[in-house]
Design a protein around this motif. Structure first.
Motif, PDB file in Angstrom:
ATOM      1  N   GLU A 121       0.831  -1.189   0.000  1.00  0.00           N
ATOM      2  CA  GLU A 121       0.000   0.000   0.000  1.00  0.00           C
ATOM      3  C   GLU A 121       0.874   1.250   0.000  1.00  0.00           C
ATOM      4  O   GLU A 121       1.982   1.264   0.505  1.00  0.00           O
ATOM      5  N   GLY A 122       0.334   2.323  -0.553  1.00  0.00           N
ATOM      6  CA  GLY A 122       1.055   3.581  -0.588  1.00  0.00           C
ATOM      7  C   GLY A 122       1.942   3.681  -1.800  1.00  0.00           C
ATOM      8  O   GLY A 122       2.158   2.726  -2.524  1.00  0.00           O
ATOM      9  N   GLY A 123       2.464   4.860  -2.031  1.00  0.00           N
ATOM     10  CA  GLY A 123       3.267   5.108  -3.225  1.00  0.00           C
ATOM     11  C   GLY A 123       4.726   4.802  -3.004  1.00  0.00           C
ATOM     12  O   GLY A 123       5.275   5.049  -1.942  1.00  0.00           O
ATOM     13  N   HIS A 124       5.346   4.287  -4.024  1.00  0.00           N
ATOM     14  CA  HIS A 124       6.792   4.054  -4.008  1.00  0.00           C
ATOM     15  C   HIS A 124       7.474   5.317  -4.489  1.00  0.00           C
ATOM     16  O   HIS A 124       7.157   5.826  -5.555  1.00  0.00           O
ATOM     17  N   THR A 148      16.898   0.521 -10.436  1.00  0.00           N
ATOM     18  CA  THR A 148      17.981  -0.435 -10.240  1.00  0.00           C
ATOM     19  C   THR A 148      17.347  -1.764  -9.826  1.00  0.00           C
ATOM     20  O   THR A 148      16.157  -1.844  -9.518  1.00  0.00           O
ATOM     21  N   GLN A 149      18.144  -2.813  -9.804  1.00  0.00           N
ATOM     22  CA  GLN A 149      17.630  -4.099  -9.354  1.00  0.00           C
ATOM     23  C   GLN A 149      17.129  -3.983  -7.920  1.00  0.00           C
ATOM     24  O   GLN A 149      16.094  -4.550  -7.563  1.00  0.00           O
ATOM     25  N   ARG A 184      12.785  -3.832  -3.808  1.00  0.00           N
ATOM     26  CA  ARG A 184      12.053  -3.130  -2.747  1.00  0.00           C
ATOM     27  C   ARG A 184      10.615  -2.858  -3.166  1.00  0.00           C
ATOM     28  O   ARG A 184       9.709  -2.873  -2.328  1.00  0.00           O
ATOM     29  N   LEU A 185      10.400  -2.596  -4.442  1.00  0.00           N
ATOM     30  CA  LEU A 185       9.055  -2.323  -4.940  1.00  0.00           C
ATOM     31  C   LEU A 185       8.145  -3.527  -4.727  1.00  0.00           C
ATOM     32  O   LEU A 185       6.987  -3.393  -4.329  1.00  0.00           O
TER      33      LEU A 185
END
Length: 221
Positions: free
Chosen positions: A18-21, A203-204, A209-210
């Protein structure tokens, strides 16, 4: 870069995205970190990328969704392998044009997919996540509608590829799409974001993390 997420678990709701990256630039609208990755800049036409995807993902008789399908190039190609192919895009004009010759197309943003949980075996986001309003929510939605054991295939710009091909802003005007004639993606963020505030780049580690803890990531060279 191409990422395929395999062996997705049914426990997705324990790891909500949830929330924006935070993007590498300002938001735009609703698309192995080896320098110069050949997989990153394959031609936009489906052929080369589709052949590459097929090396790793079974498409025959699968339920397939193309998120950000545009005029339906990949939807058309996927229909060689399955009749159960769908596409969504935020551009109603493109959906209308593609819908003249392709079925199962809908107007919808990547962040709000009009499908039930576990609806698809294969999901493609081809140069989409860098353009959406909320890339984290887009990935969360893709993960919601992919079935356990399915695949999410993502093509996204590689931060270590030396050229920015989405075009750039300079002198108050947009120029492109074209390659920036500098090593645009290797400069500090504040410099790159000045010239290319309209598109994210990854990046990888950014992509890992996404996706967070929702799935296993396989990086395909």
């Amino acid at each position: 870069m191409l990422i395929t997420l395999a062996n997705l678990r049914a426990t997705r709701r324990q790891h909500g995205l949830e929330g924006g990256h935070p993007p590498s630039g300002n938001c735009r609208g609703n698309k192995s970190d080896s320098a110069g990755s050949s997989q990153l800049r394959l031609a936009a036409r489906p052929g080369p990328r589709l052949a590459f995807i097929r090396q790793y993902v079974e498409l025959r008789a699968k339920r397939i969704l193309d998120i950000g399908c545009g005029l339906g190039m990949y939807v058309s190609q996927f229909r060689q392998f399955s009749d159960d192919v769908y596409g969504v895009d935020i551009d109603p004009d493109k959906i209308a044009r593609a819908g003249e010759w392709l079925p199962n197309l809908r107007v919808a943003p990547a962040e709000e997919l009009p499908f039930a949980d576990d609806s698809f075996d294969v999901i493609l986001l081809n140069e989409v996540i860098e353009h959406v309003d909320d890339d984290r929510r887009a990935i969360s939605e893709a993960h919601r509608v992919v079935a356990p054991g399915g695949h999410i295939v993502v093509y996204a710009p590689n931060r270590l590829y030396p050229f920015e091909t989405h075009g750039f802003f300079f002198g108050g005007k947009y120029h492109g799409p074209c390659n920036l004639p500098i090593l645009a993606n290797w400069v500090p963020d504040f410099v790159r974001n000045y010239f290319a505030p309209h598109v994210r780049i990854y990046t990888q580690g950014d992509v890992t993390r996404l996706f967070g803890a929702v799935a296993h990531l396989s990086w395909l060279r």
